[in-house]
Scaffold this active site. Structure first.
Site, PDB file in Angstrom:
ATOM      1  CG  ASP A  30      36.250 -31.475  36.283  1.00  0.00           C
ATOM      2  OD1 ASP A  30      35.265 -32.197  36.580  1.00  0.00           O
ATOM      3  OD2 ASP A  30      36.475 -31.079  35.128  1.00  0.00           O
ATOM      4  CB  ILE A  31      31.907 -30.913  39.787  1.00  0.00           C
ATOM      5  CG1 ILE A  31      31.375 -30.943  38.360  1.00  0.00           C
ATOM      6  CG2 ILE A  31      31.911 -29.497  40.355  1.00  0.00           C
ATOM      7  CD1 ILE A  31      29.904 -30.596  38.246  1.00  0.00           C
ATOM      8  CG  ASN A  87      37.897 -31.685  25.714  1.00  0.00           C
ATOM      9  OD1 ASN A  87      38.913 -32.271  25.377  1.00  0.00           O
ATOM     10  ND2 ASN A  87      37.299 -31.917  26.861  1.00  0.00           N
ATOM     11  CB  VAL A  96      30.986 -25.978  29.742  1.00  0.00           C
ATOM     12  CG1 VAL A  96      30.693 -24.529  30.084  1.00  0.00           C
ATOM     13  CG2 VAL A  96      30.382 -26.911  30.790  1.00  0.00           C
ATOM     14  CG  HIS A 100      36.635 -25.767  29.926  1.00  0.00           C
ATOM     15  ND1 HIS A 100      35.643 -25.553  28.981  1.00  0.00           N
ATOM     16  CD2 HIS A 100      36.588 -27.086  30.225  1.00  0.00           C
ATOM     17  CE1 HIS A 100      35.031 -26.696  28.723  1.00  0.00           C
ATOM     18  NE2 HIS A 100      35.599 -27.645  29.456  1.00  0.00           N
ATOM     19  CG  HIS A 102      39.751 -30.451  31.107  1.00  0.00           C
ATOM     20  ND1 HIS A 102      38.819 -30.942  31.992  1.00  0.00           N
ATOM     21  CD2 HIS A 102      39.058 -30.052  30.009  1.00  0.00           C
ATOM     22  CE1 HIS A 102      37.616 -30.852  31.452  1.00  0.00           C
ATOM     23  NE2 HIS A 102      37.742 -30.309  30.247  1.00  0.00           N
TER      24      HIS A 102
END
Length: 120
Positions: A30-31, A87, A96, A100, A102
């Site tokens: 993750d950024i 989420n 986004v 995805h 996390h």
């Protein structure tokens, strides 16, 4: 459906710190990490939200969790524990619109995961 940031990562149009890839999924750091270890596991198939997961996607979504567990073990934090979060939509914190998973680890996780008190 329009192309997302994650589609561009899958297509190598923008860079990412990729830590795993197979025919169905991709995992990358993750950024904006929220824990010492924080990466995302995404399907290569675009599915916008949890609400859009179809019966036919059952194995694909399960595969994302298997990848998370495999990476947790190989990275050495599976026994200490980790959190997985997916989420859904704006109130769920999704930014986004490509599902995805996390994966967060490297510190004890509290509950609830936010510091603000719930207002009912």
């Amino acid at each position: 459906m329009s192309e997302t940031l994650f589609t561009k990562i899958i297509n190598r149009e923008i860079p990412a710190d990729i830590i795993y890839e197979d025919d169905l999924s991709l995992a990358f750091n993750d950024i904006n990490p929220q824990a010492p270890v924080h990466f995302l596991v995404i399907p290569k198939k675009t599915i916008a939200t949890v609400n859009d997961i179809a019966e036919a996607d059952r194995e694909l979504v399960g595969h994302l969790y298997l990848v998370a567990a495999k990476l947790a073990k190989s990275m050495g934090f599976s026994e200490d524990g980790f959190r997985t979060v997916m989420n859904c939509n704006e109130h769920g914190g999704q930014t986004v619109f490509h599902i995805h998973l996390h994966v967060l680890a490297g510190k004890p996780m509290g509950w609830p995961p936010y510091s603000e008190k719930l207002k009912v």
